[in-house]
Scaffold this motif. Structure first.
Motif, PDB file in Angstrom:
ATOM      1  N   HIS A 104      -2.832  -3.000  -2.344  1.00  0.00           N
ATOM      2  CA  HIS A 104      -3.550  -2.386  -1.227  1.00  0.00           C
ATOM      3  C   HIS A 104      -3.018  -2.741   0.158  1.00  0.00           C
ATOM      4  CE1 HIS A 104      -6.750  -2.192  -4.412  1.00  0.00           C
ATOM      5  NE2 HIS A 104      -6.613  -0.940  -4.046  1.00  0.00           N
TER       6      HIS A 104
ATOM      7  N   GLU B 284      -1.002   1.658  -2.094  1.00  0.00           N
ATOM      8  CA  GLU B 284      -2.176   2.281  -1.494  1.00  0.00           C
ATOM      9  C   GLU B 284      -2.440   1.560  -0.172  1.00  0.00           C
ATOM     10  OE1 GLU B 284      -5.499   1.915  -4.176  1.00  0.00           O
ATOM     11  OE2 GLU B 284      -4.203   2.221  -5.912  1.00  0.00           O
TER      12      GLU B 284
ATOM     13  N   LYS C 241      -5.582   0.527   2.863  1.00  0.00           N
ATOM     14  CA  LYS C 241      -6.999   0.398   3.207  1.00  0.00           C
ATOM     15  C   LYS C 241      -7.134   0.839   4.660  1.00  0.00           C
ATOM     16  CE  LYS C 241      -8.789  -1.876  -0.394  1.00  0.00           C
ATOM     17  NZ  LYS C 241     -10.070  -1.749  -1.010  1.00  0.00           N
TER      18      LYS C 241
ATOM     19  N   SER D 183      -2.075  -1.372   7.655  1.00  0.00           N
ATOM     20  CA  SER D 183      -1.840  -1.178   6.227  1.00  0.00           C
ATOM     21  C   SER D 183      -0.777  -0.094   6.028  1.00  0.00           C
ATOM     22  CB  SER D 183      -3.157  -0.790   5.546  1.00  0.00           C
ATOM     23  OG  SER D 183      -3.024  -0.814   4.157  1.00  0.00           O
TER      24      SER D 183
END
Length: 136
Positions: free
Chosen positions: A13, A41, A43, A68
């Motif tokens: 993440h 991925e 956040k 991120s």
């Protein structure tokens, strides 16, 4: 001018451990390697406990300098450090790869979080010394 090796700290993440590692890499080893972090991925924001404790312990405001990112957002790297994803860690091409096997402190108390930050600090310092000694 010699190019510094690029190190990517990778987690799924890219919101906590890898962000801490990027911040501490820049802070403690910026003279030896360039630090990046990314995941498969993202956040919406960096873990707020990580942000708070990094400000408290090191005076680093990760929200001002980091966000991120996914793997495609960072440049090609020389060294990949996976944080210990407990799932299939993301893959990036590199010349050296290692896994730090760190548990995710998300949702834990400040003591556990701080211990994770200190472990990352120690591993960053060790990585810096191994790169300086040309062991990597």
């Amino acid at each position: 001018m010699t190019m510094l090796p690029k190190v990517a700290f990778i987690c799924v993440h890219n919101s906590c451990r890898s962000q801490i590692a990027e911040a501490l890499g820049k802070h403690l080893a910026g003279d030896v390697f360039e630090s990046y972090s990314a995941g498969t991925e993202t956040k919406p924001q960096i873990n707020q406990d990580a942000v708070r404790l990094m400000k408290q312990l090191y005076g680093i405001d990760m929200e001002k300098t980091q966000y991120s990112k996914v793997l495609e957002d960072i440049p090609p790297v020389d060294i990949v450090v996976t944080m210990g994803c407990n799932v299939q860690c993301p893959f990036l091409p590199c010349t050296h790869r290692e896994d730090w096997g760190l548990d995710d402190p998300t949702g834990m108390d400040d003591t556990v979080f701080s211990e994770t930050i200190w472990t990352i600090r120690d591993k960053i310092t060790n990585l810096k010394e191994r790169i300086k000694a040309k062991e990597i």
